[in-house]
Design an enzyme around this catalytic site. Structure first.
Site, PDB file in Angstrom:
ATOM      1  N   THR A  67       0.854  -1.186   0.000  1.00  0.00           N
ATOM      2  CA  THR A  67       0.000   0.000   0.000  1.00  0.00           C
ATOM      3  C   THR A  67       0.890   1.236   0.000  1.00  0.00           C
ATOM      4  O   THR A  67       1.635   1.466   0.952  1.00  0.00           O
ATOM      5  CB  THR A  67      -0.891  -0.021   1.262  1.00  0.00           C
ATOM      6  OG1 THR A  67      -1.638  -1.241   1.232  1.00  0.00           O
ATOM      7  CG2 THR A  67      -1.835   1.160   1.317  1.00  0.00           C
ATOM      8  N   PHE A 123      -6.520  -6.381  -1.493  1.00  0.00           N
ATOM      9  CA  PHE A 123      -7.609  -6.119  -0.549  1.00  0.00           C
ATOM     10  C   PHE A 123      -7.849  -7.340   0.328  1.00  0.00           C
ATOM     11  O   PHE A 123      -8.976  -7.678   0.652  1.00  0.00           O
ATOM     12  CB  PHE A 123      -8.893  -5.744  -1.317  1.00  0.00           C
ATOM     13  CG  PHE A 123      -8.722  -4.547  -2.223  1.00  0.00           C
ATOM     14  CD1 PHE A 123      -8.744  -3.266  -1.700  1.00  0.00           C
ATOM     15  CD2 PHE A 123      -8.511  -4.706  -3.592  1.00  0.00           C
ATOM     16  CE1 PHE A 123      -8.578  -2.153  -2.528  1.00  0.00           C
ATOM     17  CE2 PHE A 123      -8.339  -3.609  -4.431  1.00  0.00           C
ATOM     18  CZ  PHE A 123      -8.374  -2.322  -3.894  1.00  0.00           C
ATOM     19  N   LYS A 163      -6.939   2.133  -2.890  1.00  0.00           N
ATOM     20  CA  LYS A 163      -6.621   1.311  -1.718  1.00  0.00           C
ATOM     21  C   LYS A 163      -6.849   2.085  -0.411  1.00  0.00           C
ATOM     22  O   LYS A 163      -7.523   1.630   0.515  1.00  0.00           O
ATOM     23  CB  LYS A 163      -5.170   0.820  -1.812  1.00  0.00           C
ATOM     24  CG  LYS A 163      -4.644   0.140  -0.574  1.00  0.00           C
ATOM     25  CD  LYS A 163      -5.363  -1.172  -0.303  1.00  0.00           C
ATOM     26  CE  LYS A 163      -5.093  -1.651   1.098  1.00  0.00           C
ATOM     27  NZ  LYS A 163      -4.293  -2.796   1.209  1.00  0.00           N
ATOM     28  N   GLY A 185      -8.640  -2.404  14.615  1.00  0.00           N
ATOM     29  CA  GLY A 185      -7.178  -2.458  14.723  1.00  0.00           C
ATOM     30  C   GLY A 185      -6.600  -3.139  13.498  1.00  0.00           C
ATOM     31  O   GLY A 185      -7.176  -3.086  12.409  1.00  0.00           O
ATOM     32  N   CYS A 243      -3.712  -2.599   8.809  1.00  0.00           N
ATOM     33  CA  CYS A 243      -4.070  -1.696   7.703  1.00  0.00           C
ATOM     34  C   CYS A 243      -4.868  -0.461   8.100  1.00  0.00           C
ATOM     35  O   CYS A 243      -4.464   0.656   7.792  1.00  0.00           O
ATOM     36  CB  CYS A 243      -4.847  -2.467   6.646  1.00  0.00           C
ATOM     37  SG  CYS A 243      -3.812  -3.605   5.740  1.00  0.00           S
TER      38      CYS A 243
HETATM   39  C1  UDX Z   1      -8.345  -4.920   6.100  1.00  0.00           C
HETATM   40  C2  UDX Z   1      -9.187  -4.800   4.836  1.00  0.00           C
HETATM   41  O1  UDX Z   1     -10.471  -5.401   5.043  1.00  0.00           O
HETATM   42  C3  UDX Z   1      -8.475  -5.438   3.641  1.00  0.00           C
HETATM   43  O2  UDX Z   1      -9.245  -5.262   2.482  1.00  0.00           O
HETATM   44  C4  UDX Z   1      -7.120  -4.714   3.521  1.00  0.00           C
HETATM   45  O3  UDX Z   1      -6.424  -5.054   2.412  1.00  0.00           O
HETATM   46  C5  UDX Z   1      -6.310  -4.948   4.782  1.00  0.00           C
HETATM   47  O4  UDX Z   1      -7.035  -4.383   5.871  1.00  0.00           O
HETATM   48  P1  UDX Z   1      -7.811  -6.775   7.922  1.00  0.00           P
HETATM   49  O5  UDX Z   1      -6.960  -5.726   8.576  1.00  0.00           O
HETATM   50  O6  UDX Z   1      -7.287  -8.148   7.778  1.00  0.00           O
HETATM   51  O7  UDX Z   1      -8.246  -6.297   6.459  1.00  0.00           O
HETATM   52  O8  UDX Z   1      -9.131  -6.867   8.816  1.00  0.00           O
HETATM   53  P2  UDX Z   1     -10.692  -6.584   8.648  1.00  0.00           P
HETATM   54  O9  UDX Z   1     -11.402  -7.864   8.603  1.00  0.00           O
HETATM   55  O10 UDX Z   1     -10.972  -5.620   7.584  1.00  0.00           O
HETATM   56  O11 UDX Z   1     -10.970  -5.907  10.071  1.00  0.00           O
HETATM   57  C6  UDX Z   1     -10.302  -4.719  10.472  1.00  0.00           C
HETATM   58  C7  UDX Z   1     -10.774  -4.270  11.833  1.00  0.00           C
HETATM   59  O12 UDX Z   1     -12.119  -3.878  11.799  1.00  0.00           O
HETATM   60  C8  UDX Z   1     -10.694  -5.363  12.893  1.00  0.00           C
HETATM   61  O13 UDX Z   1     -10.260  -4.795  14.102  1.00  0.00           O
HETATM   62  C9  UDX Z   1     -12.118  -5.867  12.998  1.00  0.00           C
HETATM   63  O14 UDX Z   1     -12.408  -6.438  14.247  1.00  0.00           O
HETATM   64  C10 UDX Z   1     -12.884  -4.574  12.780  1.00  0.00           C
HETATM   65  N1  UDX Z   1     -14.250  -4.768  12.276  1.00  0.00           N
HETATM   66  C11 UDX Z   1     -14.473  -5.261  11.023  1.00  0.00           C
HETATM   67  C12 UDX Z   1     -15.330  -4.408  13.086  1.00  0.00           C
HETATM   68  O15 UDX Z   1     -15.157  -3.961  14.229  1.00  0.00           O
HETATM   69  N2  UDX Z   1     -16.590  -4.538  12.585  1.00  0.00           N
HETATM   70  C13 UDX Z   1     -16.841  -5.008  11.346  1.00  0.00           C
HETATM   71  O16 UDX Z   1     -18.017  -5.085  10.965  1.00  0.00           O
HETATM   72  C14 UDX Z   1     -15.742  -5.396  10.548  1.00  0.00           C
END
Ligand code: UDX
Length: 432
Positions: free
Chosen positions: A122, A152, A207, A260, A263
């Protein structure tokens, strides 16, 4: 096609393994010799369901190789993917691009025929332009093309996200490389993945815009959960009620602790840094960051209220400490704010996580790891469900609380309040 992935972190490893599974010849390169040895021995340094099996299969088939030799690997490949980390700079909000530029400088010395250099890391808008400049110092412009192809992938779902992406974004300023990249992704496009071709700078921004938007969506529902708690409304009804509107969409509307991971926190800061540079004001993203930072404090106030403001000497259990389920990643997990705070206030904390003990929590006073749910909740006053692992979805609380009743604070709304209350346990959750 012959591909070289520079960096065997999350992005490089998952993409490299998946590309090899689609029939390409892939070399994954890393400076870290121990990591390469580990990979050559069929082991992966991260937790990602299904990845080891897919990696071993393609390594055995010789579609996948691991190497420390960047120059040789680049020379042997047609497309070079830059997959190194772009963490937040120390004492700043902007992305640290040193690893990207160091890799590019190495690549610049190894261009022996036409190569496409793709940023999967990114990277802020205009990074592609700078990469192009570095490469052209040593090479003729018709010998390379710089393309942006952001990933993603969600941790824990990365293989599925790679194979069935909502969209594939390729930012390229020349037709030749756009065509080659489209060809590379053809096995996924023919299964229904959308392919979006844009200018290079647009792909770089897509992104950051995606992650900032998702972070905004989560923060919005978290703030609404606060309102629901005050008005006796169930936040789940609100998520469903607004999510059914196709313009809004139902995903990423689960209220919980502060978001958290590797990303969202990093990318929301970096997009502001970019906007500042170009004198644009992303006031909305700024307030999302502020609200998310406040969220852990807010939930800690709730913990204090639940314990009648007496945290000292209270036994508190955390079930799950990573930033979400299905990952061993602790980066920017809200538990890293909550556990040290509670420890400072004199609580005695035990935690269990399906991915084991965490070095990040080792040195905190009165914090210990237990290797089962049962041991972790024994004698507890308060059990905090911090992540939504399947392992935590059918806990027999009645049995576990036979000797001593504990309070449950379900930060992921895994359980139904009525069912838990029926078992005679005090239960608190988010926004209901
Ligand atoms: C994210 C993006 O989704 C992905 O497309 C990108 O390339 C990398 O960053 P990731 O960090 O693996 O992926 O986690 P993700 O599933 O997106 O969740 C991120 C945070 O949001 C987590 O702390 C999760 O608990 C929180 N979350 C997610 C919520 O609190 N509620 C939701 O409905 C979804």
């Amino acid at each position: 096609m012959k591909l070289c992935m520079i960096g065997t972190g999350y992005v490089g490893l998952v993409s490299g393994v998946c590309f090899s599974d689609l029939g390409n010849d892939v070399i994954c390169v890393d400076k870290d010799k121990n990591k390469i040895l580990l990979l050559q021995n069929g082991k992966i340094p991260i937790y990602e369901p299904g990845l080891t099996e897919l990696m071993v299969k393609n390594y055995k088939n010789k579609k996948l190789k691991f190497s420390n030799d960047l120059k040789k690997s680049v020379k042997e490949s047609d497309i070079i993917f830059i997959c190194v980390g772009t963490p937040t700079k120390k004492k700043s909000i902007s992305a640290d691009l040193r690893q990207v530029y160091n890799a590019v400088k190495e690549v610049a010395k190894s261009i022996n025929k036409f190569k496409i250099i793709v940023t999967k890391s990114t990277v802020p808008v205009t990074t592609g332009d700078k990469i192009e400049k570095i490469l052209s110092k040593k090479n003729n412009k018709n010998k390379f093309s710089v393309v942006s192809n952001p990933e993603f992938l969600r941790e824990g779902e990365a293989i599925r996200d790679f194979i069935y992406p909502d969209r594939i974004v390729v930012g390229s300023n020349d037709k030749k490389s756009s065509k080659i990249l489209k060809n590379l992704y053809n096995p996924l496009i023919s299964k229904g993945a959308q392919f979006l071709l844009t200018q290079r700078r647009a792909a770089e921004l897509i992104k950051y815009a995606s992650n900032s938007f998702l972070a905004t969506k989560i923060t919005f529902i978290n703030e609404l959960a606060n309102l629901c708690e005050k008005t006796n409304i169930n936040i789940e009804d609100i998520s469903i009620g607004i999510g059914l509107d196709k313009r809004i969409g139902g995903r990423f509307l689960r209220a919980g602790p502060a978001y958290g991971g590797s990303c969202f926190p990093k990318d929301t800061k970096a997009i502001i840094s970019t906007a500042n540079k170009f004198k644009a004001n992303l006031s909305l993203v700024k307030s999302v960051i502020k609200s998310n930072n406040n969220r852990s404090k807010l939930l800690l106030n709730r913990v204090s209220d639940i314990l009648n403001k007496k945290i000292k000497n209270k036994k508190i259990t955390f079930l799950g400490v990573t930033f979400k389920a299905n990952t061993d990643d602790m980066r920017d997990s809200s538990s890293l704010i909550m556990i040290p705070f509670l420890s400072k206030k004199g609580a005695i904390i035990k935690y269990y996580d399906p991915t084991g003990e965490k070095k990040e929590l080792n040195k905190i006073k009165n914090v210990s790891y237990e290797n089962s749910i049962k041991k972790a909740v024994k004698n507890s006053d308060l059990v905090i469900l911090h992540t939504e692992w399947n392992d935590f979805k059918s806990i027999n609380f009645k049995n576990l609380s036979k000797k001593k009743k504990f309070i449950i604070y379900d930060m992921r709304n895994i359980y139904s309040p009525e069912k838990i209350n029926k078992q005679g346990l005090k239960y608190f959750s988010i926004g209901r």
